[in-house]
Design an enzyme around this catalytic site. Sequence first.
Site, mmCIF file in Angstrom:
data_model
loop_
_atom_site.group_PDB
_atom_site.id
_atom_site.type_symbol
_atom_site.label_atom_id
_atom_site.label_comp_id
_atom_site.label_asym_id
_atom_site.label_seq_id
_atom_site.Cartn_x
_atom_site.Cartn_y
_atom_site.Cartn_z
ATOM 1 N N HIS A 171 13.958 11.947 -22.615
ATOM 2 C CA HIS A 171 13.112 11.649 -23.913
ATOM 3 C C HIS A 171 12.086 12.488 -24.578
ATOM 4 O O HIS A 171 10.848 12.205 -24.432
ATOM 5 C CB HIS A 171 13.555 10.406 -23.816
ATOM 6 C CG HIS A 171 14.324 9.724 -23.644
ATOM 7 N ND1 HIS A 171 15.248 7.947 -23.732
ATOM 8 C CD2 HIS A 171 15.737 10.107 -23.635
ATOM 9 C CE1 HIS A 171 16.312 8.309 -23.542
ATOM 10 N NE2 HIS A 171 16.865 9.123 -23.335
ATOM 11 N N HIS A 173 18.471 13.432 -28.249
ATOM 12 C CA HIS A 173 17.875 13.306 -28.563
ATOM 13 C C HIS A 173 16.900 14.262 -27.762
ATOM 14 O O HIS A 173 17.293 15.508 -26.997
ATOM 15 C CB HIS A 173 16.607 12.070 -27.848
ATOM 16 C CG HIS A 173 17.226 12.800 -26.426
ATOM 17 N ND1 HIS A 173 16.653 12.745 -25.303
ATOM 18 C CD2 HIS A 173 18.901 11.834 -26.088
ATOM 19 C CE1 HIS A 173 17.890 13.029 -24.102
ATOM 20 N NE2 HIS A 173 18.653 11.739 -24.674
ATOM 21 N N HIS A 198 24.494 4.004 -30.424
ATOM 22 C CA HIS A 198 23.315 4.390 -30.369
ATOM 23 C C HIS A 198 22.719 5.948 -30.976
ATOM 24 O O HIS A 198 24.350 6.204 -31.358
ATOM 25 C CB HIS A 198 23.619 4.716 -28.802
ATOM 26 C CG HIS A 198 24.487 5.687 -27.484
ATOM 27 N ND1 HIS A 198 24.678 6.659 -27.266
ATOM 28 C CD2 HIS A 198 25.113 5.466 -27.445
ATOM 29 C CE1 HIS A 198 25.375 7.301 -27.640
ATOM 30 N NE2 HIS A 198 26.214 6.287 -27.072
ATOM 31 N N GLU A 218 27.927 14.017 -22.893
ATOM 32 C CA GLU A 218 26.448 14.737 -23.074
ATOM 33 C C GLU A 218 26.246 15.722 -22.311
ATOM 34 O O GLU A 218 26.629 16.246 -21.190
ATOM 35 C CB GLU A 218 25.484 13.396 -22.953
ATOM 36 C CG GLU A 218 24.561 14.089 -22.763
ATOM 37 C CD GLU A 218 23.459 12.559 -22.314
ATOM 38 O OE1 GLU A 218 23.401 12.241 -21.812
ATOM 39 O OE2 GLU A 218 22.000 12.798 -22.814
ATOM 40 N N ASP A 275 0.770 -0.939 0.153
ATOM 41 C CA ASP A 275 -0.090 0.648 0.245
ATOM 42 C C ASP A 275 0.744 1.356 0.051
ATOM 43 O O ASP A 275 0.551 2.702 0.531
ATOM 44 C CB ASP A 275 -0.871 0.083 1.748
ATOM 45 C CG ASP A 275 -0.284 0.387 2.618
ATOM 46 O OD1 ASP A 275 1.255 0.052 2.488
ATOM 47 O OD2 ASP A 275 -0.775 0.473 3.270
ATOM 48 N N GLU A 281 24.995 13.711 -27.608
ATOM 49 C CA GLU A 281 26.274 12.246 -26.800
ATOM 50 C C GLU A 281 27.034 11.101 -27.165
ATOM 51 O O GLU A 281 26.454 10.208 -27.383
ATOM 52 C CB GLU A 281 24.871 12.003 -25.604
ATOM 53 C CG GLU A 281 23.382 11.421 -26.505
ATOM 54 C CD GLU A 281 22.215 11.004 -25.123
ATOM 55 O OE1 GLU A 281 23.285 10.217 -24.959
ATOM 56 O OE2 GLU A 281 21.413 11.547 -25.464
ATOM 57 N N HIS A 284 22.828 1.177 -20.304
ATOM 58 C CA HIS A 284 21.756 1.182 -19.728
ATOM 59 C C HIS A 284 22.013 0.920 -18.038
ATOM 60 O O HIS A 284 21.266 -0.275 -17.856
ATOM 61 C CB HIS A 284 20.020 0.546 -20.044
ATOM 62 C CG HIS A 284 19.384 1.540 -21.270
ATOM 63 N ND1 HIS A 284 18.644 0.700 -21.882
ATOM 64 C CD2 HIS A 284 19.875 2.448 -21.235
ATOM 65 C CE1 HIS A 284 18.410 1.648 -22.760
ATOM 66 N NE2 HIS A 284 19.588 3.088 -23.322
ATOM 67 N N ARG A 341 31.555 8.483 -23.284
ATOM 68 C CA ARG A 341 30.511 8.757 -23.482
ATOM 69 C C ARG A 341 30.367 10.376 -22.885
ATOM 70 O O ARG A 341 30.746 10.434 -22.206
ATOM 71 C CB ARG A 341 28.880 8.871 -23.095
ATOM 72 C CG ARG A 341 27.870 9.561 -23.862
ATOM 73 C CD ARG A 341 26.797 8.530 -23.965
ATOM 74 N NE ARG A 341 26.407 8.549 -22.820
ATOM 75 C CZ ARG A 341 25.941 6.677 -21.921
ATOM 76 N NH1 ARG A 341 27.092 6.210 -22.790
ATOM 77 N NH2 ARG A 341 25.376 6.807 -20.656
ATOM 78 N N ASP A 344 20.122 16.352 -18.331
ATOM 79 C CA ASP A 344 20.748 15.406 -18.809
ATOM 80 C C ASP A 344 22.616 14.838 -19.206
ATOM 81 O O ASP A 344 22.629 15.322 -20.465
ATOM 82 C CB ASP A 344 20.183 14.717 -20.979
ATOM 83 C CG ASP A 344 20.218 12.852 -21.404
ATOM 84 O OD1 ASP A 344 21.108 12.630 -19.764
ATOM 85 O OD2 ASP A 344 19.735 12.810 -21.933
ATOM 86 N N TYR A 347 32.140 2.688 -26.887
ATOM 87 C CA TYR A 347 32.543 1.693 -26.060
ATOM 88 C C TYR A 347 33.567 0.339 -26.563
ATOM 89 O O TYR A 347 32.703 -0.428 -27.603
ATOM 90 C CB TYR A 347 30.920 1.025 -25.990
ATOM 91 C CG TYR A 347 30.185 2.828 -26.125
ATOM 92 C CD1 TYR A 347 29.888 2.979 -24.821
ATOM 93 C CD2 TYR A 347 29.327 3.059 -26.816
ATOM 94 C CE1 TYR A 347 29.236 4.088 -24.759
ATOM 95 C CE2 TYR A 347 28.876 4.320 -26.123
ATOM 96 C CZ TYR A 347 28.995 4.448 -25.352
ATOM 97 O OH TYR A 347 27.964 5.777 -25.098
ATOM 98 N N ASP A 361 26.576 9.492 -16.066
ATOM 99 C CA ASP A 361 24.790 9.850 -16.816
ATOM 100 C C ASP A 361 23.919 9.590 -15.715
ATOM 101 O O ASP A 361 23.246 9.387 -15.284
ATOM 102 C CB ASP A 361 24.779 8.822 -17.971
ATOM 103 C CG ASP A 361 23.811 9.474 -19.430
ATOM 104 O OD1 ASP A 361 23.262 10.339 -18.466
ATOM 105 O OD2 ASP A 361 23.040 8.167 -20.202
HETATM 106 N N1 GLY Z 1 19.706 9.413 -19.893
HETATM 107 C C1 GLY Z 1 19.673 8.977 -20.616
HETATM 108 C C2 GLY Z 1 20.205 9.517 -22.153
HETATM 109 O O1 GLY Z 1 21.268 9.674 -22.475
HETATM 110 O O2 GLY Z 1 19.252 9.411 -23.247
HETATM 111 MN MN MN Z 2 20.780 11.575 -23.090
HETATM 112 MN MN MN Z 3 21.894 10.649 -20.545
#
Ligand code: GLY
Ligand code: MN
Ligand code: MN
Length: 435
Positions: free
Chosen positions: A356, A349, A345, A404, A35, A380, A238, A402, A266, A384, A255
């Site tokens: 996103h 975005h 990737h 970003e 609950d 970003e 992820h 990465r 982000d 890898y 990240d």
């Molecule tokens: N942190 C999510 C992305 O970079 O898209």
């Molecule tokens: Mn991102």
């Molecule tokens: Mn990110």
Amino acid sequence: MNETHFLNRRTKLLALMEEGVAIITSAPTQTRSNDTEYSYRQNSDFYYLCGLNEDNSVLVLVKTPESSKTILFVEAYNAESALWNGARLGIEGASERFSVDEVNDVAEYSERIKELLREHINLYIDLYSDSARLVEAKTAAQSLHSTRGVKRHIRSIRDVTYLIGTLRLIKSDEEIEMIKQALTITAEAHHVAMRECRAGMREYQLQAQMSYIFLNNGAESEAYGAIVAGGNNANTLHYVDNRDTLRDGDLVLIDAACEWELYASDITRTFPINGKFSEAQREVYEKVLDVQLRVIDAICVGVKRDWLQTYSEELLCDALIELGILNGERHTLMEAKEHKKYAPHGIGHWMGLDVHDPCPYVDESGESLAFEAGMVMTIEPGLYFRADDDSVPERYRGIGIRIEDNILVTESGYENLSAMIAKSVEDIEKKMSEN
Ligand code: GLY
Ligand code: MN
Ligand code: MN
């Protein structure tokens, strides 16, 4: 943000609609365990149009050829609920706060929606939501359809989220201020992580340092689940486990970012756990950074997002050739998608009320959208190299990088909204030596 902004957005949405009824529902609460509930996060579209942070609320926009009407349904004051969960705005409070034509008790939603649907032919909803209120509206439309004597019937059900997405694509000055506020706090959190990082710590301990900065500065929440990935963990895109030990000689990829009044930031930074990049780490890092800077520099009004994606892939492919990881002509390698193994990737975005942001990437004819002032996109790039990948020279294995940032398109080019966060090898090493 004040009510005028929300009123303007509703007016713009009405202008995009043909005659009909649009229903936008608040997010439901979500059970976490037995609950107890997850902390509440409003549906971004609903918030965008009225700024109300309560569940069990519904916004209805009605448009006829002659006029339009906005109706907000909220929970009426309830002493029992106020005792346990705090008082809600209630009907009076909502009437004072919002410039809508009617505020109704949400208990009357079912009856009221049946009345409205008998007078219109178009229904605008989130087509992909299973919200109980929307299911109810569709069931009402269906039942009216088979009822004789009804004046008009719903003949088309359309996706309201697409229309709202087109509005959300261009951020107002006030929205940019929200994103900047989130980024001010996120910048401090990344700098604290750089200063506090030590070999032997756990990934979650760095995450905890950052969460403290977010909450202590008034951010309501992380904008998404933080990734704190030491060494080879960075090669799991992820990775959210965040429980491993940070090892001397490895990099850590973070990240993580907060949201401010529901507006996201982000940010990813990758840095050496012991404060000094090794030769091999530095070689890869500077390649990724060079790609990121060049892609950001290519942003201006009129550039298409698809072009930017291809351009970034070309640059990453060149980097892989220069590092001796791919061999051959860029064109041939790209056709065979060889670079995708190490750079899987997209380049970025839309970002706004959602990390996103669900805004269109193509126009009505399927053509990639061209940048306009007020759009916000993450940039970003990443490379890898898994620890067990023997297609990669040994010295690069286990490196995942990465970088970003969050970029605002402006009339004269772009503004890097996160430019204050240390990023060059020199700036990162300097920041890390501050403690
Ligand atoms: N942190 C999510 C992305 O970079 O898209
Ligand atoms: Mn991102
Ligand atoms: Mn990110």
